[in-house]
Scaffold this motif. Sequence first.
Motif, short mmCIF file in Angstrom:
data_model
loop_
_atom_site.label_atom_id
_atom_site.label_comp_id
_atom_site.label_asym_id
_atom_site.label_seq_id
_atom_site.Cartn_x
_atom_site.Cartn_y
_atom_site.Cartn_z
N LEU A 189 -49.78 38.36 26.90
CA LEU A 189 -48.18 38.43 27.41
C LEU A 189 -47.78 39.78 26.52
O LEU A 189 -47.11 40.46 27.01
CB LEU A 189 -47.57 37.24 26.70
N ILE A 205 -52.15 31.29 17.11
CA ILE A 205 -51.84 31.58 18.54
C ILE A 205 -50.92 32.73 18.49
O ILE A 205 -50.76 33.73 19.25
CB ILE A 205 -51.54 30.53 19.29
N PHE A 206 -49.82 32.45 17.46
CA PHE A 206 -48.78 33.64 17.23
C PHE A 206 -49.38 34.99 16.98
O PHE A 206 -49.25 36.14 17.44
CB PHE A 206 -47.66 33.27 16.24
N GLY A 251 -50.89 37.08 19.53
CA GLY A 251 -49.83 38.20 20.11
C GLY A 251 -49.71 39.30 19.27
O GLY A 251 -49.47 40.61 20.27
N LEU A 254 -53.14 37.51 31.18
CA LEU A 254 -52.61 36.05 30.94
C LEU A 254 -52.58 35.10 31.84
O LEU A 254 -52.89 33.87 31.67
CB LEU A 254 -51.09 36.46 30.99
N SER A 268 -53.88 33.99 25.95
CA SER A 268 -52.77 33.88 27.02
C SER A 268 -51.58 34.60 26.34
O SER A 268 -51.07 35.39 26.85
CB SER A 268 -52.38 32.60 27.49
N PHE A 269 -51.12 34.32 24.97
CA PHE A 269 -50.16 34.91 24.34
C PHE A 269 -50.40 36.28 24.06
O PHE A 269 -49.51 37.06 24.18
CB PHE A 269 -49.75 34.23 23.21
N ASN A 270 -51.58 36.73 23.85
CA ASN A 270 -52.25 38.02 23.48
C ASN A 270 -51.86 38.71 24.68
O ASN A 270 -51.38 39.90 24.66
CB ASN A 270 -53.72 37.88 23.27
#
Length: 425
Positions: free
Chosen positions: A152, A15-16, A19, A277, A148-150
């Motif tokens: 952001l 997930i990190f 982003g 997001l 979603s993190f992408n």
Amino acid sequence: MAKKNGNLIAVLAMIFLFGMISFVTNLAAPVGNIWKMQPQIAGSNALGMMGNMMNFLAYAIMGIPAGNMLTKYGYKKTALIAIAVGFIGVFVQFLSGVVSSFPSNFIVYLLGAFIAGFSVCMLNTVVNPMLKLLGGARSNQYIQIGGSFNSLMGTLTPMLVGSLIGTLTAQSVISDVNPVLFIAMGVFALAFIILLFVPIEDPEQVAHQENVVSPMTFRHFVYGVIAIFVYVGVEVGIPGTLNFYLSDSTGAGAGLDPSVAVRTAGFVAGTYWLLMLVGRLVSSVISGKVSSRAQLVCVSSVALALVLIAIFSGKGAQTSMPAFTGSGFEMVKVPVAALLLVLCGLCTSVMWGTIFDLAVEGLGAATNKASGIFMAMVVGGGILPLVQNFFADKVGYMPSYWIIIAGLAYILFFAVAGSKVAKRA
């Protein structure tokens, strides 16, 4: 319990990295505003979009090799190589601000964007199948959380660049956005260090990989490959061209105050990614109850309606949106078309996860190979926006969105009919 905790660490790591993909990719369109203002480029939208094109062109070259790297070296080593390449790519873009003469500085910038494209291609290749395999029945939910993190990161990048550029003039240079490039390099360095110590166990490899059937023998996957090519072009083209439209202080643009146009454009385009997001967070909650097919049919239909209305709304129809003007946040007047196109972010937000989920359904051991082919098709994010902005130079910004209409119509076809699982004879 140890295995469950290991899976959780792996999921969080993926997930990190989602982003990271967005942070680097979304540098191209706002930085393109600087390049198109250079006297030698003379305001060409197509040339301003060339950094984006080079970033995505790397997918066409690296997509399938990245899938092979995944099989040969595993998830962790592939991710570490990708992060190191990303650092180099951003550093080369920084060097383009050191080179003073044109076209040498522009060529160095395009080379940096191309190298960074190799990085995000490899990262994408790692992230999607890893979440698919780790998530099981919840795979689409994990993909949407990662998305979603992408989003952001995609929200913050054009806002930061727009704020740093300030008033766009012929004297604007890429070194104006050095703080963003330093942040990107710092994030890559930190990610490398963290991932180096994160234990990621590769999924069990299927023996005799050479005997695995080609995913291209599945008709629904072939349609999905085309859909992902089109989707990435749509996702990038909507806010990228909108950024150019709002930043343009000539008669062809939106007619915003030149002193705040670039900042406004950055924040309006950033709002598109912010809504992505929101959409992905909503999808991550409902994906266990609402099928990927139903979600894709719904969002592609709504996006078609929004873009059609935007095309015919005209420049005179105005509305207010919040944006940073330099001294603070204010409600600024923008064309209604801008708001409608920004709302498309809610729709495009779930398309990547749902298209990927539908396209690899039933592929089994061929999923790794499928991921490499998928990554090659992400080149659509460079080709379609370039074509759109070529038309924007010829016929205007809003008429160029007919390219987006055609793309959304195909995605709707894939959702309704093309995604039905069937294997070719």
